[in-house]
Design a protein around this motif. Structure first.
Motif, mmCIF file in Angstrom:
data_model
loop_
_atom_site.group_PDB
_atom_site.id
_atom_site.type_symbol
_atom_site.label_atom_id
_atom_site.label_comp_id
_atom_site.label_asym_id
_atom_site.label_seq_id
_atom_site.Cartn_x
_atom_site.Cartn_y
_atom_site.Cartn_z
ATOM 1 N N GLU A 1 21.089 4.679 4.477
ATOM 2 C CA GLU A 1 22.540 4.599 4.265
ATOM 3 C C GLU A 1 23.195 3.769 5.351
ATOM 4 O OE1 GLU A 1 24.335 8.457 3.985
ATOM 5 O OE2 GLU A 1 23.003 9.065 2.359
ATOM 6 N N ARG A 2 22.817 4.010 6.599
ATOM 7 C CA ARG A 2 23.394 3.257 7.719
ATOM 8 C C ARG A 2 23.053 1.781 7.619
ATOM 9 N NH1 ARG A 2 24.995 6.181 12.309
ATOM 10 N NH2 ARG A 2 25.857 4.175 12.884
ATOM 11 N N ASP B 1 18.904 -3.991 1.085
ATOM 12 C CA ASP B 1 19.291 -4.007 -0.320
ATOM 13 C C ASP B 1 18.499 -2.953 -1.071
ATOM 14 O OD1 ASP B 1 21.097 -6.135 -0.194
ATOM 15 O OD2 ASP B 1 19.506 -7.612 -0.432
ATOM 16 N N GLU B 2 19.165 -2.285 -2.009
ATOM 17 C CA GLU B 2 18.520 -1.289 -2.858
ATOM 18 C C GLU B 2 18.381 -1.885 -4.247
ATOM 19 O OE1 GLU B 2 19.368 3.257 -4.455
ATOM 20 O OE2 GLU B 2 20.755 2.305 -3.089
ATOM 21 N N ASP B 3 17.198 -1.759 -4.835
ATOM 22 C CA ASP B 3 16.938 -2.312 -6.156
ATOM 23 C C ASP B 3 16.161 -1.297 -6.977
ATOM 24 O OD1 ASP B 3 17.076 -4.185 -8.150
ATOM 25 O OD2 ASP B 3 15.682 -5.594 -7.241
ATOM 26 N N SER C 1 16.253 6.208 14.531
ATOM 27 C CA SER C 1 15.601 6.362 13.228
ATOM 28 C C SER C 1 15.902 5.171 12.314
ATOM 29 C CB SER C 1 16.053 7.660 12.561
ATOM 30 O OG SER C 1 17.458 7.675 12.392
ATOM 31 N N ALA C 2 17.131 4.679 12.346
ATOM 32 C CA ALA C 2 17.500 3.532 11.526
ATOM 33 C C ALA C 2 16.778 2.273 12.004
ATOM 34 C CB ALA C 2 19.005 3.319 11.533
ATOM 35 N N LYS C 3 16.612 2.138 13.313
ATOM 36 C CA LYS C 3 15.872 0.994 13.854
ATOM 37 C C LYS C 3 14.410 1.047 13.427
ATOM 38 C CE LYS C 3 18.826 0.610 17.910
ATOM 39 N NZ LYS C 3 18.918 0.778 19.346
ATOM 40 N N THR D 1 16.035 12.189 7.096
ATOM 41 C CA THR D 1 16.295 11.199 8.137
ATOM 42 C C THR D 1 16.199 9.786 7.582
ATOM 43 O OG1 THR D 1 15.480 12.717 9.828
ATOM 44 C CG2 THR D 1 15.545 10.381 10.404
ATOM 45 N N VAL D 2 15.222 9.551 6.726
ATOM 46 C CA VAL D 2 15.061 8.229 6.113
ATOM 47 C C VAL D 2 16.254 7.919 5.216
ATOM 48 C CG1 VAL D 2 13.679 6.878 4.483
ATOM 49 C CG2 VAL D 2 12.560 8.163 6.315
#
Length: 93
Positions: A50-51, A59-61, A15-17, A44-45
């Motif tokens: 997070e991973r 990056d989170e903005d 899922s992270a991939k 799941t997203v």
């Protein structure tokens, strides 16, 4: 610049991939947009993001259109370092 625990993209769950690939092709996106594009559940997203943030690839903005949401994008410097490039955009494909 990847995570300090030695984890890499190859070590992440599928899922992270998938979230990584969605951001690679369509990013930057909000979490809601990632859910729509990937067809994964919101939970799941969230876990996948997070991973990816833990290993320093995402990056989170602030999403200025709606400050209640965050905008996620790939960290180009971390991606270049993971590929062994000195600077983003300097490596041959």
């Amino acid at each position: 610049m990847a995570g300090t625990d030695g984890e890499d993209i190859e070590d992440l769950p599928p899922s992270a991939k998938l979230v990584f690939k969605v951001l690679e092709y369509d990013g930057p996106l909000t979490q809601k947009q990632i859910v729509e594009e990937s067809m994964l559940s919101a939970r799941t997203v969230r876990y996948a993001l997070e991973r990816l943030e833990e290993i320093g690839i995402v990056d989170e903005d602030v999403y200025f259109a709606d400050a209640r949401q965050s905008l996620y994008e790939l960290d180009e410097e971390a991606m270049a370092a993971a590929d062994g490039c000195a600077e983003p955009g300097t490596c041959a494909e």
